[in-house]
Design a protein around this motif. Structure first.
Motif, PDB file in Angstrom:
ATOM      1  N   ASN A 177       5.597  10.614  -2.099  1.00 31.62           N
ATOM      2  CA  ASN A 177       4.838  11.278  -1.041  1.00 31.62           C
ATOM      3  C   ASN A 177       3.899  10.313  -0.301  1.00 31.62           C
ATOM      4  O   ASN A 177       3.001  10.753   0.419  1.00 31.62           O
ATOM      5  N   ALA A 178       4.114   9.024  -0.486  1.00 28.12           N
ATOM      6  CA  ALA A 178       3.244   8.031   0.148  1.00 28.12           C
ATOM      7  C   ALA A 178       3.363   8.067   1.659  1.00 28.12           C
ATOM      8  O   ALA A 178       4.416   8.381   2.221  1.00 28.12           O
ATOM      9  N   LYS A 179       2.251   7.719   2.304  1.00 30.79           N
ATOM     10  CA  LYS A 179       2.236   7.498   3.748  1.00 30.79           C
ATOM     11  C   LYS A 179       2.132   5.987   3.958  1.00 30.79           C
ATOM     12  O   LYS A 179       1.137   5.373   3.560  1.00 30.79           O
ATOM     13  N   ILE A 180       3.144   5.428   4.576  1.00 31.09           N
ATOM     14  CA  ILE A 180       3.282   3.972   4.603  1.00 31.09           C
ATOM     15  C   ILE A 180       2.973   3.401   5.985  1.00 31.09           C
ATOM     16  O   ILE A 180       3.493   3.885   6.997  1.00 31.09           O
ATOM     17  N   ALA A 181       2.151   2.355   5.993  1.00 40.38           N
ATOM     18  CA  ALA A 181       1.910   1.557   7.207  1.00 40.38           C
ATOM     19  C   ALA A 181       2.592   0.207   7.015  1.00 40.38           C
ATOM     20  O   ALA A 181       2.595  -0.340   5.903  1.00 40.38           O
ATOM     21  N   VAL A 182       3.179  -0.318   8.078  1.00 35.68           N
ATOM     22  CA  VAL A 182       3.940  -1.567   7.991  1.00 35.68           C
ATOM     23  C   VAL A 182       3.429  -2.566   9.025  1.00 35.68           C
ATOM     24  O   VAL A 182       3.231  -2.210  10.196  1.00 35.68           O
ATOM     25  N   LEU A 183       3.225  -3.804   8.586  1.00 32.24           N
ATOM     26  CA  LEU A 183       2.879  -4.898   9.494  1.00 32.24           C
ATOM     27  C   LEU A 183       3.932  -5.983   9.336  1.00 32.24           C
ATOM     28  O   LEU A 183       4.276  -6.371   8.206  1.00 32.24           O
ATOM     29  N   HIS A 184       4.442  -6.497  10.464  1.00 30.19           N
ATOM     30  CA  HIS A 184       5.418  -7.587  10.375  1.00 30.19           C
ATOM     31  C   HIS A 184       5.411  -8.415  11.653  1.00 30.19           C
ATOM     32  O   HIS A 184       5.017  -7.918  12.717  1.00 30.19           O
ATOM     33  N   SER A 219      -0.442 -15.445  18.179  1.00 29.34           N
ATOM     34  CA  SER A 219      -1.686 -14.675  18.204  1.00 29.34           C
ATOM     35  C   SER A 219      -2.769 -15.379  17.391  1.00 29.34           C
ATOM     36  O   SER A 219      -2.491 -15.891  16.301  1.00 29.34           O
ATOM     37  N   PRO A 220      -4.023 -15.388  17.890  1.00 28.36           N
ATOM     38  CA  PRO A 220      -5.092 -16.026  17.115  1.00 28.36           C
ATOM     39  C   PRO A 220      -5.467 -15.234  15.864  1.00 28.36           C
ATOM     40  O   PRO A 220      -5.736 -15.804  14.811  1.00 28.36           O
ATOM     41  N   THR A 221      -5.510 -13.894  15.974  1.00 27.80           N
ATOM     42  CA  THR A 221      -5.802 -13.036  14.818  1.00 27.80           C
ATOM     43  C   THR A 221      -4.955 -11.770  14.920  1.00 27.80           C
ATOM     44  O   THR A 221      -4.343 -11.503  15.960  1.00 27.80           O
ATOM     45  N   ILE A 222      -4.969 -11.007  13.845  1.00 27.26           N
ATOM     46  CA  ILE A 222      -4.251  -9.722  13.872  1.00 27.26           C
ATOM     47  C   ILE A 222      -5.178  -8.582  13.441  1.00 27.26           C
ATOM     48  O   ILE A 222      -4.728  -7.560  12.940  1.00 27.26           O
ATOM     49  N   ASP A 223      -6.470  -8.747  13.681  1.00 26.28           N
ATOM     50  CA  ASP A 223      -7.434  -7.716  13.311  1.00 26.28           C
ATOM     51  C   ASP A 223      -7.144  -6.392  14.007  1.00 26.28           C
ATOM     52  O   ASP A 223      -7.285  -5.316  13.408  1.00 26.28           O
ATOM     53  N   SER A 224      -6.744  -6.442  15.281  1.00 27.77           N
ATOM     54  CA  SER A 224      -6.502  -5.195  16.016  1.00 27.77           C
ATOM     55  C   SER A 224      -5.318  -4.438  15.431  1.00 27.77           C
ATOM     56  O   SER A 224      -5.327  -3.204  15.341  1.00 27.77           O
ATOM     57  N   ALA A 227      -6.465  -2.790  12.251  1.00 31.07           N
ATOM     58  CA  ALA A 227      -7.313  -1.636  12.586  1.00 31.07           C
ATOM     59  C   ALA A 227      -6.454  -0.424  12.941  1.00 31.07           C
ATOM     60  O   ALA A 227      -6.748   0.709  12.521  1.00 31.07           O
ATOM     61  N   GLN A 228      -5.405  -0.643  13.719  1.00 31.31           N
ATOM     62  CA  GLN A 228      -4.497   0.456  14.066  1.00 31.31           C
ATOM     63  C   GLN A 228      -3.868   1.064  12.810  1.00 31.31           C
ATOM     64  O   GLN A 228      -3.784   2.286  12.665  1.00 31.31           O
ATOM     65  N   LEU A 229      -3.442   0.207  11.915  1.00 35.85           N
ATOM     66  CA  LEU A 229      -2.784   0.685  10.699  1.00 35.85           C
ATOM     67  C   LEU A 229      -3.763   1.418   9.791  1.00 35.85           C
ATOM     68  O   LEU A 229      -3.421   2.447   9.190  1.00 35.85           O
ATOM     69  N   ILE A 250      -4.758  -9.234   4.702  1.00 32.88           N
ATOM     70  CA  ILE A 250      -5.292  -8.759   3.419  1.00 32.88           C
ATOM     71  C   ILE A 250      -6.814  -8.690   3.488  1.00 32.88           C
ATOM     72  O   ILE A 250      -7.434  -7.689   3.109  1.00 32.88           O
ATOM     73  N   ARG A 251      -7.415  -9.758   4.007  1.00 33.61           N
ATOM     74  CA  ARG A 251      -8.872  -9.814   4.112  1.00 33.61           C
ATOM     75  C   ARG A 251      -9.400  -8.759   5.073  1.00 33.61           C
ATOM     76  O   ARG A 251     -10.385  -8.064   4.786  1.00 33.61           O
ATOM     77  N   ALA A 252      -8.720  -8.620   6.231  1.00 42.03           N
ATOM     78  CA  ALA A 252      -9.179  -7.664   7.240  1.00 42.03           C
ATOM     79  C   ALA A 252      -9.094  -6.227   6.730  1.00 42.03           C
ATOM     80  O   ALA A 252     -10.004  -5.423   6.954  1.00 42.03           O
ATOM     81  N   ALA A 253      -8.030  -5.894   6.024  1.00 44.76           N
ATOM     82  CA  ALA A 253      -7.869  -4.530   5.510  1.00 44.76           C
ATOM     83  C   ALA A 253      -9.019  -4.164   4.591  1.00 44.76           C
ATOM     84  O   ALA A 253      -9.600  -3.067   4.700  1.00 44.76           O
ATOM     85  N   ARG A 254      -9.356  -5.067   3.697  1.00 49.32           N
ATOM     86  CA  ARG A 254     -10.439  -4.763   2.752  1.00 49.32           C
ATOM     87  C   ARG A 254     -11.802  -4.747   3.432  1.00 49.32           C
ATOM     88  O   ARG A 254     -12.663  -3.926   3.108  1.00 49.32           O
ATOM     89  N   SER A 255     -12.013  -5.647   4.391  1.00 48.68           N
ATOM     90  CA  SER A 255     -13.314  -5.675   5.081  1.00 48.68           C
ATOM     91  C   SER A 255     -13.527  -4.427   5.933  1.00 48.68           C
ATOM     92  O   SER A 255     -14.667  -4.040   6.197  1.00 48.68           O
ATOM     93  N   MET A 256     -12.439  -3.797   6.347  1.00 49.40           N
ATOM     94  CA  MET A 256     -12.528  -2.543   7.111  1.00 49.40           C
ATOM     95  C   MET A 256     -12.680  -1.329   6.197  1.00 49.40           C
ATOM     96  O   MET A 256     -12.755  -0.191   6.676  1.00 49.40           O
ATOM     97  N   GLY A 257     -12.678  -1.572   4.885  1.00 51.91           N
ATOM     98  CA  GLY A 257     -12.806  -0.470   3.944  1.00 51.91           C
ATOM     99  C   GLY A 257     -11.512   0.284   3.707  1.00 51.91           C
ATOM    100  O   GLY A 257     -11.512   1.388   3.157  1.00 51.91           O
ATOM    101  N   TRP A 258     -10.414  -0.297   4.104  1.00 52.26           N
ATOM    102  CA  TRP A 258      -9.109   0.340   3.906  1.00 52.26           C
ATOM    103  C   TRP A 258      -8.580  -0.092   2.541  1.00 52.26           C
ATOM    104  O   TRP A 258      -8.200  -1.231   2.347  1.00 52.26           O
ATOM    105  N   ASN A 259      -8.557   0.830   1.619  1.00 53.07           N
ATOM    106  CA  ASN A 259      -8.206   0.510   0.238  1.00 53.07           C
ATOM    107  C   ASN A 259      -6.815   0.992  -0.154  1.00 53.07           C
ATOM    108  O   ASN A 259      -6.563   1.307  -1.326  1.00 53.07           O
ATOM    109  N   ALA A 260      -5.928   1.045   0.821  1.00 50.03           N
ATOM    110  CA  ALA A 260      -4.548   1.435   0.520  1.00 50.03           C
ATOM    111  C   ALA A 260      -3.922   0.458  -0.459  1.00 50.03           C
ATOM    112  O   ALA A 260      -4.234  -0.736  -0.455  1.00 50.03           O
TER     113      ALA A 260
END
Length: 406
Positions: A177-184, A219-224, A227-229, A250-260
């Motif tokens: 039943n997971a809700k999955i976000a994908v980055l590639h 791309s210089p960063t992928i923070d945006s 954030a969308q994910l 990995i760093r950005a996800a945790r700094s945004m408080g996203w603990n998936a």
């Protein structure tokens, strides 16, 4: 006088027989471009500059391996190995031009261990048309396992599609039943991972994957994108970013408080180039995959392969960060090519090299993980057959527990 004439006749026969034998020995040697009695030239391209220059360690590892073979063994079957490794900056057009240079100007026998999917694909049609072996491309793209259309190409990594499929099936079993976000990345590698993930999830792919974001390697960063994910409501993050972008995400996800719960494929399991830059605390709980031994892992401290590798690195890679598994990958490619050239003996044509490189059965690779199968055939060029699923415990990769859960 007759005695003297008889001796001359015998001598003449001996000389004739000797010349015939030498001629036969000479005719047994079959050489392709780049081969002499003293040397075998191989070519390679890697990103020594540009956005994913972490792959340069693969080239350096291979170069160091052949230096060891030349110095300690006198080469392979008496011939020194000269690997010409050129910078392609991870640019497909530049990889194509550098590959042409290796073939047409440097006259190499084969291309071995070039790094990257888009760069390898850029050179693939040219090499296959020219009949030049493109061996063990550092890629998991299925295009390098297409014997019908590209018989001269093979890959080193497990196919990205297959790895994505493995993780899709694991998710389906553990978190249906997971809700999955994908980055590639927006390239062949990224699309293959996503296609494999969808295949593994089967009919549930459309409902389980709630958001997909891509990025360009320039791309210089992928923070945006992260954030969308993170705002998608996903509780599981399949992160197929590469190189510095894997660490950033990995760093950005945790700094945004996203603990998936987060999954990274085997190309992003390097402690040196991914985990440390991301922050070991941010990476704790990360799920990944392995097919090679990590020489810095205490699990292998008494392993002969690892001891040999560490001794090799002290001599031929002084100062290298051995937690960067790219060096070990280059070492393994060198080890594999040494074995192929050894099997070729004096039949060092391009056809012979390809034959040996696509008939590997049950081989034991130095630094290969126990239980991982390495073999291929003329009908199936895929070399690595399975993976070990692991979890980062905050210090090292450990065998994965029972499930993907919190």
């Amino acid at each position: 006088m007759r005695c003297g004439m008889k001796r001359l006749a015998i001598l003449a026969l001996a000389i004739t027989a000797s010349c015939g034998s030498a001629s036969a020995q000479s005719s047994d040697k079959k050489y392709g471009p780049g081969v002499t009695d003293q040397e075998i030239k191989l070519g390679q391209t890697a990103a020594y500059s540009g956005p994913v220059s972490t792959g340069a360690a693969i080239g350096r590892g291979a170069l160091a391996y052949f230096e060891k073979v030349n110095r300690e063994k006198g080469g392979v079957n008496g011939r020194k190995i000269k690997l010409i490794s050129l910078d392609d900056a991870y640019s497909p057009p530049k990889a194509y031009e550098q590959t042409r240079k290796l073939v047409e100007e440097d006259g190499v026998l084969a291309i071995a261990g070039s790094v990257g999917s888009p760069t390898g694909i850029a050179a693939q049609a040219y090499l296959n048309k020219a009949g030049v072996p493109q061996l063990f491309q550092i890629s998991g793209n299925r295009k390098f396992n297409d014997p019908k259309n590209s018989p001269w190409s093979t890959a080193f990594f497990i196919p990205n599609f297959v790895e994505g499929q493995i993780f899709g099936k694991l998710i389906l079993k553990s978190r249906p039943n997971a809700k999955i976000a994908v980055l590639h990345p927006q390239d062949e590698l990224g699309r293959e991972y996503l296609a494999g993930l969808r295949s593994g999830l089967g009919d549930k792919a459309d409902t389980m994957i709630v958001k997909v974001a891509t990025y360009e390697s320039s791309s210089p960063t992928i923070d945006s994108q992260v954030a969308q994910l993170s705002s998608s409501g996903a509780d599981l993050f399949f992160n197929a970013a590469v190189g510095k972008f894997a660490a950033q995400s990995i760093r950005a996800a945790r700094s945004m408080g996203w603990n998936a719960r987060m999954i990274v494929p085997s190309i992003s399991n390097s402690v040196a180039t991914i985990i440390r830059p991301a922050g070991v605390e941010n990476a704790k709980g990360l799920i990944g995959a392995q097919w090679q031994k990590d020489p810095t892992d205490p699990e292998w401290s008494n392993d002969k392969d690892v001891k040999d590798y560490l001794e090799f690195a002290r001599t031929y890679l002084p100062g290298a960060d051995l937690a960067d598994l790219a060096y070990a990958t280059g070492y393994m490619v060198g080890n594999l090519m040494e074995e192929i050239l050894r099997r070729c003996g004096d039949d060092l044509t391009r056809e012979s090299v390809l034959k040996q490189a696509t008939n590997l059965k049950g081989i034991s690779l130095e630094l290969g993980l126990p239980g991982i199968t390495y073999e291929n055939s003329p009908e199936d060029h895929n070399l690595i057959r399975n993976l070990r699923i692991v979890e980062f415990d905050g210090v090292k990769w450990a065998p994965f527990a029972a499930r993907i859960g919190n």
